[in-house]
Design a protein around this motif. Structure first.
Motif, mmCIF file in Angstrom:
data_model
loop_
_atom_site.group_PDB
_atom_site.id
_atom_site.type_symbol
_atom_site.label_atom_id
_atom_site.label_comp_id
_atom_site.label_asym_id
_atom_site.label_seq_id
_atom_site.Cartn_x
_atom_site.Cartn_y
_atom_site.Cartn_z
ATOM 1 N N ALA A 187 -0.022 9.481 4.734
ATOM 2 C CA ALA A 187 0.974 8.392 4.826
ATOM 3 C C ALA A 187 0.323 7.097 5.297
ATOM 4 O O ALA A 187 0.750 6.005 4.915
ATOM 5 N N LYS A 188 -0.726 7.238 6.104
ATOM 6 C CA LYS A 188 -1.395 6.032 6.622
ATOM 7 C C LYS A 188 -2.155 5.274 5.541
ATOM 8 O O LYS A 188 -2.574 4.139 5.761
ATOM 9 N N GLU A 189 -2.344 5.880 4.386
ATOM 10 C CA GLU A 189 -2.981 5.142 3.282
ATOM 11 C C GLU A 189 -1.999 4.163 2.640
ATOM 12 O O GLU A 189 -2.356 3.381 1.777
ATOM 13 N N LEU A 190 -0.724 4.247 3.055
ATOM 14 C CA LEU A 190 0.306 3.355 2.497
ATOM 15 C C LEU A 190 0.777 2.386 3.588
ATOM 16 O O LEU A 190 0.417 2.529 4.760
ATOM 17 N N HIS A 191 1.614 1.426 3.181
ATOM 18 C CA HIS A 191 2.050 0.407 4.139
ATOM 19 C C HIS A 191 3.373 0.816 4.802
ATOM 20 O O HIS A 191 4.331 1.180 4.118
ATOM 21 N N TRP A 192 3.430 0.726 6.103
ATOM 22 C CA TRP A 192 4.667 0.978 6.853
ATOM 23 C C TRP A 192 4.958 -0.252 7.707
ATOM 24 O O TRP A 192 4.070 -0.761 8.385
#
Ligand code: PRX
Length: 650
Positions: free
Chosen positions: A52-57
């Motif tokens: 999930a950290k490879e995507l933007h939050w």
């Protein structure tokens, strides 16, 4: 089906990815896959948190997984993100903004290329148009469009503002659109004046107009003009219907992104089940996004230079996850084609592959069987050597079609990923990772990372052959059936405790490979489209001449399965050709042409068990020409039949 199952399980050919493919693959060996798989199962929260950290939050989650109240699993709780932002906006300050995001070819031969920058501007404008028309976060928007770039743009614009999209495949009838509008309480429709199919214009807006007659909840319609033919222009209701292009012209090119809760609903997609009413499968934001991202990345082994083509229509789940979201989340270049594979001739697919240098091709067994029947000469007219990876989805592929795909399309050098999954699973669940896992023709092979798949019997005991089961949650899983929590629990979670029941039979071989054996419930699979037999039966019995109806799927050379209906008529009604034609037409009008029965068999009475259940097995034997007393002795067909019987007894 029986013969195929028999040959499937006798299949002992094994194919390894080439050294060249392995070298460049994201996952390069069986050992690497095993290590990742182990990590994903032993520590799912660590594994998925890292992905999930490879995507933007906008805001990080509190828990990766909350499993306090199964089956109400929650993923990335309290995290804030937006899938459209992750598909497009996050590349806008990088060199990727100039890369082709969508290469589109229309059926008549027109084409468009949208870079990530172009897509960004179109999505923003469309988001502003929707907002200006009063569409808000949480509103349900029905999308009924042909395969044009605006279809992808509409999905992403809804996602950008937090509206829930529900795409209805443009082959569905007015009645099916209406049922979906009513079920989800949609207030807005995006459609087009027309769509092209085999050189003919389909009047989509007319179909929607019919669907929304007396649907008071539809406040507005946005209409995209696909056809240039003035004389075919459609009816526009003043104050309700607006031309997309007119509003897009005046719309601002930047738009605010709605910061969505990870568990906020992203979309609804209707699919058939075992009762008369289609179910609105609910997918939410964060988990679906992470799952679509990782599956597309590893299974299609996406590289910066790939031109990736998934031939599915966005109206089905494959189009959601692997035409739009999965590839764009990976910054890939996706090809989209509007029309029929044999228009203007049977070389169209290969012509497109040559023209755009397609490197990854993902299609369905029914299409492969049709290509095979059309013959190799059509393929040979074009240079398709740009292909490096092939995929298949929708049903088990028969080994003969697999071998043809491998030899003629893949030139014996492209790995084939056979991907088993469902509308409900959000993304691919069983497949090979192409650089890591050896393949066997007709076999989906191994579970994807994080997927604890198994085969269980009715009592929940492990078995070699039985019901496919998923024993722990995964991020892409459905979160419910819209408005029907009871059905959600009963359909998927009541067979075993805290274990997902997909409704498929499966066999695990000595190497731990999964072979899918087909549905065990009353769902049939026609050209990769899922149809509920009881949905069709309830349409028949609502007709005044029909006393009883039983619908079954029988083997079909190209479609996989075809619909056959056994109908008993009311006293004094004559079952002739005209009535057969009328009843076939009825299904086409109520559901869509693709659901039309191949045959209708009028029968005095339908065979029933003592408890009054229709004996479908007997009907299948009759329709497939097996004599009733001499039920085939093929072990594996019996297995599936007995699984079906067990399921029907439940
Ligand atoms: O029976 C399985 C079959 O299609 C069903 C799911 O249908 P749907 O939700 O419409 O999604 C289709 C595309 C993902 C499954 O329950 N199915 C799908 N892919 C395969 C398959 N059966 C065997 N092998 C596959 N690769």
């Amino acid at each position: 089906m029986e013969k195929e199952l028999e040959s499937l399980l006798k299949e002992d050919r094994v194919f390894s990815p080439s050294a060249e493919f392995k070298k460049q693959a994201a996952v390069k060996s069986r050992e690497e896959y095993e290590a990742l798989y182990k990590e994903s199962i032993n520590n799912p929260e660590g594994f998925w948190g890292k992905v999930a950290k490879e995507l933007h939050w906008f805001k990080e989650w509190k828990n990766v997984l909350n499993e306090d109240e199964p089956p109400a699993y929650k993923w990335f709780e309290e995290g804030k993100t937006n899938i459209a932002y992750n598909c497009v906006d996050r590349y806008i300050d990088t060199p990727k903004r100039n890369k082709a995001a969508i290469i589109w070819e229309g059926e008549p031969g027109d084409s468009r290329v949208l870079t990530y920058w172009d897509l960004y501007r179109e999505i923003n404008k469309c988001a502003n148009v929707l907002r200006n028309m009063g569409v808000k976060k949480g509103d349900r928007v029905i999308i009924y469009l042909p395969m044009i770039p605006e279809l992808a743009i509409s999905l992403l614009a809804c996602a950008k503002i937090g509206a829930i999209h529900s795409v209805v495949f443009a082959g569905f009838s007015a009645q099916s659109i209406k049922d979906r509008i009513m079920d989800c309480g949609a207030t807005f429709v995006i459609t087009a004046d027309h769509g092209w199919r085999r050189g003919k214009l389909l009047n989509l807006k007319d179909i929607v107009d019919e669907a929304v007659t007396d649907c008071v909840n539809i406040k507005n319609m946005l209409v995209i003009k696909r056809s240039e033919h003035e004389k075919t222009s459609c009816h526009m209701q003043k104050g309700r219907d607006y031309w997309y292009a007119d509003l897009m012209n005046d719309a601002a090119v930047t738009a605010e992104t709605e910061e969505m809760d990870s568990e906020d609903m992203l979309f609804l997609l209707y699919t058939s089940g075992t009762t008369g009413k289609p179910k609105g499968i609910v997918h939410t934001t964060g988990g679906y996004m992470v799952y679509a991202y990782l599956t597309a990345k590893y299974i299609f082994d996406l590289k910066e230079t790939d031109v990736y083509w998934c031939t599915a229509d966005i109206g089905w789940i494959t189009g959601h996850s692997y035409v739009v979201y999965g590839p764009l989340l990976n910054g890939a270049t996706c090809l989209m084609y509007e029309g029929a594979p044999d228009y203007p001739d049977k070389a169209r697919m290969w012509e497109i592959i040559e023209k755009y240098g397609v490197s990854i091709f993902y299609t369905a067994p029914t299409a492969i069987r049709a290509f095979m029947k059309w013959g190799d000469d059509w393929v040979k007219k074009h240079d398709i050597s740009s292909l490096r990876l092939l995929g298949t989805v929708g049903e088990s592929i028969n080994p003969e079609a697999w071998m043809w795909y491998h030899r003629v399309i893949g030139n014996e050098k492209c790995p084939i990923v056979d991907t088993w999954w469902q509308t409900e699973t959000g993304g691919i669940m069983i497949t090979s990772l192409p650089g890591a896992v050896e393949t066997k023709p007709g076999c989906a092979t191994l579970p994807f990372l994080g997927i604890e798949a198994g085969i269980l019997d009715a009592n929940g005991q492990e078995a070699d052959t039985g019901f496919l089961a998923v024993k722990s949650p995964w991020p892409g899983m459905l979160r419910g059936i819209y408005g029907d929590d009871e059905r959600f629990r009963a359909t998927y979670w009541s067979k075993w405790e805290n274990t997902y029941f997909p409704g498929d039979g499966a066999h695990k071989d000595k190497d731990g490979y999964f072979w899918l054996l087909g549905r065990v419930d009353d769902v049939i699979n026609v050209s990769g489209h899922r149809l509920g037999t009881s949905e069709l039966e309830s349409i028949f019995v609502a007709d005044s001449v029909v006393a009883e109806a039983a619908v079954i799927g029988i083997k079909h050379e190209i479609k996989g399965q075809a619909v056959v209906a056994f109908i008993s008529l009311k006293e004094g009604i004559n079952g002739d050709k005209t009535l057969e034609g009328n009843l076939k037409k009825l299904i086409s009008e109520k559901v869509g042409k693709f659901a039309m029965p191949e045959r209708i068999i009028f029968s005095g009475e339908l065979p029933k068990t003592r408890s009054g259940k229709i004996m479908r097995r007997l009907l299948r034997d009759i329709a497939e020409g097996r004599s009733m007393g001499n039920i085939t002795t093929l072990a594996d067909s019996q297995v599936v039949e007995s699984l079906k019987e067990k399921y029907e007894e439940d």
